[in-house]
Each structure stands twice: as structure tokens, then as C-alpha cells.
Design an enzyme around this catalytic site. Structure first.
Site, PDB file in Angstrom:
ATOM      1  NE  ARG A  53     -43.891 -33.326   0.760  1.00 28.10           N
ATOM      2  CZ  ARG A  53     -43.794 -32.032   0.488  1.00 28.10           C
ATOM      3  NH1 ARG A  53     -43.002 -31.631  -0.489  1.00 28.10           N
ATOM      4  NH2 ARG A  53     -44.460 -31.151   1.195  1.00 28.10           N
ATOM      5  CG  ASP A  55     -41.248 -35.820   8.617  1.00 27.74           C
ATOM      6  OD1 ASP A  55     -41.214 -35.156   7.576  1.00 27.74           O
ATOM      7  OD2 ASP A  55     -41.983 -35.547   9.586  1.00 27.74           O
ATOM      8  NE  ARG A 200     -41.981 -37.847  14.827  1.00 30.01           N
ATOM      9  CZ  ARG A 200     -40.868 -37.305  14.330  1.00 30.01           C
ATOM     10  NH1 ARG A 200     -40.769 -37.042  13.027  1.00 30.01           N
ATOM     11  NH2 ARG A 200     -39.866 -37.030  15.130  1.00 30.01           N
TER      12      ARG A 200
END
Length: 259
Positions: A53, A55, A200
Site C-alpha cells: 500500500r 500513501d 521518506r
């Protein structure tokens, strides 16, 4: 099926409602759009499972999903028919029959991401949805050397969001590189799996090294300390692209997603 998408304007991959129900909570999800298009081709509701998945604002060049569909549709029909019902920001790249025990998530042995940073004094105009921006000069070689401290199976608590729901923070980081192509710095990373915001957060901690604000040993110190509060900030989502999962050769998938 391999799905390519621009994550701008979507609230992420995961559907927020039950299959087939309209999303009334704001921005649409990628999963809901894909399932709606597949359902049109199949003539009945379809539910998909993805390899990983993503974001809100994160893109994918080769997201892999699996689903159970009618046997009378051929791969080309699935690919073209699904794409014809998808918005311009999403397309189906290919579709291949797989064994009944194949699972897009659990059959994957690795996943790969690329994060791209425009490193110049002026913000981007072209391709801005696919690039982060850093105005101060970055030493990509120093960032690359610092990143090597993260290789191997480690506890990545320093690089997970407080909202991460994973039962533990141990991940096997198999590859990480930082390279420069003119004024763009690319960070590529491959692991068996990733924590929420892990890529990130790693990039956000590499940037102070690239700017000369922290020594190259800092990444190793953060890893050992396991303290998210002292690591770098989370880098923006726009620069991140999910390059795709990696599966064993016996799954029979194209080379771009094979180990």
C-alpha cells in the site's frame, strides 16, 4: 495485474469503504478506482490485493495486484478493458494468469522504491509532482556512504512513523544507493518489506548529511539509537515512486518484478 499510477489527487492506495461503495470521505483512493474498472470488465464486483500500500501523493510504476476473475477474459482484454475505465492518472500495464496459491503481498520477497530530489536553487515547474526539492547543495556521495550503515536486517524504529501498525520494526534492507544525475539526486532502496513512512524518513535523515550538517556516521547512530524523535523529518511524498515488488522466478511474472 501491474498498475501504474500518479498518486497526486488520491488519498493513497487503500480503499476506505466496503467494495463497490462510493467514497464519500473526500479524495478517491486508487484501490477503489482499480476495483471499479475491473468490476466493469468482469461484469461483477472485484476485490484486489496489492503488493504494498502506498500513501497519499506517492506514485507507482509497477504496483502488482491479484484478484479472482472470470476465466473467459483473456489477459489482453483485462489489461485494455480495465485501462479504458480508469482515470488518466492510472493504467493497467499487463495482466498474467497465476497459480491459485499466488498472493501479491505474501508471495513477494522484496519491494523497491526510488526517491527523487531536484537539487537546485529554484523549485521545479515541470515534473513537480514527481520531485522533492532541496535548494542547498547536496553531497550525494556522502549520502551514499552514510546510507550503507542501514544494510542488513535491523530494527528500523528510528525510521518508522508513530502511526505505524507493524507488529515489529525489524526489516531486511537489501540495497540502498544515492546517485546524482545532473541536478537530480536519486535514492533507491530495496528491502523485504517497509515500515510506514520508512523510505521518506530515511531520506529525511540523509538530507542533513548531504548538506554537511551531520557526519556520515549519523545514519548508523540513528539506527542504533532506535529513537524516531532525533532522526530527520519525513521527506515529502511527491518524490517517492514504488518501483514494484520482486517475486521468485517460479511465479512466472515479467522480469521487472522477478528476483
Amino acid at each position: 495485474m501491474a498498475i501504474e499510477y500518479d498518486g497526486s489527487g488520491f488519498s493513497g492506495w487503500q480503499r476506505l469503504t466496503e467494495p463497490g461503495e462510493p467514497d464519500m470521505r473526500g479524495e478517491p483512493t486508487l484501490q477503489a478506482a482499480v476495483e471499479q474498472a475491473l468490476g466493469f470488465v468482469a461484469g461483477r464486483p472485484i476485490e484486489v490485493v496489492c503488493a504494498g500500500r502506498t500513501d497519499a501523493g506517492v506514485h507507482a510504476s509497477c504496483q502488482v495486484v491479484h484478484f479472482d476473475g472470470p476465466a473467459h477474459r483473456d489477459p489482453r482484454g483485462w489489461t485494455l478493458g480495465t485501462t479504458s475505465r480508469l482515470p488518466p492518472a492510472i493504467c493497467a500495464r499487463w495482466c498474467i494468469p497465476v497459480a491459485d496459491d499466488f498472493h501479491a503481498r505474501f508471495s513477494a520477497r522484496a519491494r523497491r522504491y526510488r526517491y527523487s530530489i531536484l537539487n537546485r536553487a529554484v523549485r521545479p515547474a515541470l515534473r513537480r509532482q514527481y520531485l522533492s526539492w532541496e535548494r542547498q547543495p547536496l553531497d550525494a556521495d556522502a549520502m551514499h556512504r552514510a546510507a550503507q550503515a542501514l544494510l542488513g536486517e535491523n530494527d528500523f524504529s528510528a525510521f518508522r512513523t508513530v502511526h505505524c501498525q507493524a507488529p515489529h520494526a525489524r526489516r531486511d534492507l537489501q540495497f540502498i544507493s544515492v546517485t546524482r544525475d545532473d541536478d537530480i539526486v536519486h535514492v533507491e532502496v530495496q528491502a523485504n518489506a517497509f515500515l510506514h513512512h520508512m523510505v521518506r524518513n530515511i531520506v529525511g535523515s540523509l538530507l542533513p548529511v548531504g548538506r554537511g550538517e551531520q557526519p556520515e556516521t549519523w545514519l548508523g547512530q540513528l539506527l542504533a539509537g532506535r529513537d524516531r524523535t532525533v532522526a530527520g523529518p519525513t521527506a515529502p511524498s511527491a518524490g517517492l515512486v514504488f518501483l514494484g515488488p520482486r517475486y521468485p522466478a517460479e511465479c512466472g511474472l515479467p522480469a521487472e518484478v522477478a528476483l
